[in-house]
Design an enzyme around this catalytic site. Structure first.
Site, PDB file in Angstrom:
ATOM      1  N   VAL A  98     -77.797 100.093  50.775  1.00 48.58           N
ATOM      2  CA  VAL A  98     -77.070 100.458  49.502  1.00 48.58           C
ATOM      3  C   VAL A  98     -78.402 100.693  49.273  1.00 48.58           C
ATOM      4  O   VAL A  98     -79.712 100.314  49.571  1.00 48.58           O
ATOM      5  CB  VAL A  98     -76.567  99.051  48.861  1.00 48.58           C
ATOM      6  CG1 VAL A  98     -77.318  99.369  47.293  1.00 48.58           C
ATOM      7  CG2 VAL A  98     -75.576  98.672  48.848  1.00 48.58           C
ATOM      8  N   HIS A 158     -55.781  95.895  42.335  1.00 50.55           N
ATOM      9  CA  HIS A 158     -55.663  96.910  41.395  1.00 50.55           C
ATOM     10  C   HIS A 158     -55.587  95.868  40.635  1.00 50.55           C
ATOM     11  O   HIS A 158     -55.278  94.763  40.005  1.00 50.55           O
ATOM     12  CB  HIS A 158     -53.820  97.498  41.233  1.00 50.55           C
ATOM     13  CG  HIS A 158     -54.114  98.234  39.977  1.00 50.55           C
ATOM     14  ND1 HIS A 158     -55.009  99.388  40.025  1.00 50.55           N
ATOM     15  CD2 HIS A 158     -53.483  98.561  39.334  1.00 50.55           C
ATOM     16  CE1 HIS A 158     -54.325 100.430  38.960  1.00 50.55           C
ATOM     17  NE2 HIS A 158     -53.686  99.145  37.626  1.00 50.55           N
TER      18      HIS A 158
END
Length: 426
Positions: A286, A387
């Site tokens: 990262v 979602h």
């Protein structure tokens, strides 16, 4: 700090000083002998002594030598600061360590470098309000990362207001005004940056090996001075090992910790750990840029070079995170999230996963496990989306569900198969 407390709680003897390796004059075969006759000499750091004679007396008096069955080199690395054409750069610039010693926010800052440290520091300074410039030798930062990441970050840095000086071939020299203490930065391509408060050099790092006396004891080194090791973190000298940035494999703190743990398992653990070693493949990485980047595996270019263009299939997506939905700005001004899956072979094994955008740092760890376990595009498609999240984009990449029905799992999750069960003893 926490590391000191952990060592104290573990009963570790801490010796503060400068360590070097020497050859023993004796051939002791005791339990504390490493088999190569190498000793560790610890000398006090005499830089604080006021005179040369005081330094010499203290050095001779407090020098200590240790013998051990196992010697581990884990000295890390340090930031490089080039001299420049006139030797001025070290006098008028700081390194990434100096960044954390700044007492106040610079009004105008110049960061030199194209790696993850440079883009992280530039992003922090710009976000805090500094007028920030990033100087790169070639066309853009993070050139060795996937193009999707480097190009999207380049766009986002400019959108945030960072001035990028490209194809500069680095810094030639730095001048400082005696009255204002402001700097003038002269670049090798002829460009000049004036009225600068702070110049931060983040143009590379080197292994911290100068004091170790490696040549005398015969430790092999690679290009750049890095210590050469095999897959078990062993040097060519019996009883001597090296992990972390001093090896130059994957220069990340968690990588060094993982290598140290596997080495300790093998040296001091039960027989089941006798072949324990760390893997440098598919390391989750990262970059805390603005926005953050997460990446694991091969870039698209690397995959094509390794497997051939005809054997590589790439899935992409670029969108504005739903977090920015309520923002009353033009769609093109909303921060973007970009994703890429790089798949290879008829089974569409995922050999690379790359993401830049809000939450990229957090979502990568979970996807990293999947990549390490050999997930395919079909495995990603078989996972029901969560979602509304950005991560759901990775498991709904178009075209969805039309690829090879091959799974990398030992027990396939495809076609509604039951989940694996644990193996129970007895």
């Amino acid at each position: 700090g926490i590391y000191d407390r952990n060592m104290i709680n573990s009963g570790v003897l801490r010796l503060k000083g400068v360590a070097s390796l020497i050859k023993s004059d004796s051939d002791s075969d005791g339990d504390d002998n490493n088999g190569s006759g190498v000793l560790v000499k610890v000398s006090p750091d005499a830089s604080s002594d006021s005179t040369q004679q005081q330094q010499q007396r203290r050095h001779q008096k407090q020098q200590t030598t240790f013998r051990a069955r196992h010697i581990l080199l884990a000295t890390g690395g340090y930031p490089d600061i080039p001299q420049g054409s006139d030797g001025s750069i070290p006098h008028h610039a700081i390194d990434s360590d100096g960044f954390f010693e700044l007492k106040s926010l610079p009004r105008k800052a110049v960061v030199v470098g194209a790696g993850y440290i440079a883009v992280e520091l530039a992003g922090v300074l710009q976000a805090l309000g500094s007028d920030t410039s990033l100087v790169v030798r070639k066309q853009k930062a993070l050139r060795n990362f996937d193009e999707l990441l480097s190009e999207t970050l380049d766009d986002e840095m400019q959108r945030h207001g960072i001035h990028i000086y490209r194809n500069t071939d680095g810094v030639d020299r730095i001048e400082e005004d005696d009255a204002s203490r402001r700097k003038i930065v002269y670049l090798n391509n002829g460009e000049v940056i004036e009225d600068v408060d702070v110049v931060i050099m983040a143009a590379g790092r080197s292994p911290l090996v100068e004091s170790l006396n490696l040549e005398e004891v015969g430790v092999e080194q690679k290009s750049g001075g890095y210590v050469a090791t095999n897959e078990y973190s062993e040097t060519n000298v019996e009883g001597m090992y090296a992990v972390g940035d001093v090896c130059g494999n994957v220069e990340l703190t968690p990588m060094a910790i993982a290598a140290g743990r596997r080495l300790a398992d093998r040296l001091f653990g039960p027989p089941s750990f006798q072949n324990a070693k760390v893997s440098y493949d598919n390391v989750s990485t990262v970059i805390f840029s603005h926005p953050p980047i997460g990446t694991i595996g091969l870039t698209e270019k690397e995959a094509i070079e390794k497997y051939g263009h005809e054997n590589v299939k790439v899935y992409r997506s670029k969108f504005s995170n739903l977090y920015y939905g309520p923002w009353q700005v033009e769609p093109e001004e909303k921060p973007k999230t970009a994703m890429k899956l790089v798949c290879a072979g008829s089974n569409e094994l995922v050999v690379g996963l790359h993401v830049i955008g809000m939450g990229a740092d957090e979502m990568l760890q979970g996807f990293g496990i999947a990549i390490k376990m050999g997930a395919t595009k079909a495995d990603f498609d078989s996972c029901v989306a969560i979602h509304p999240t950005a991560a759901e984009e990775f498991v709904t990449m178009f075209p969805w569900g039309l690829g090879s029905p091959a799974s990398g799992a030992r027990i396939s999750p495809l076609n509604g198969n039951a989940s694996p069960e644990p193996v129970l003893d007895g």
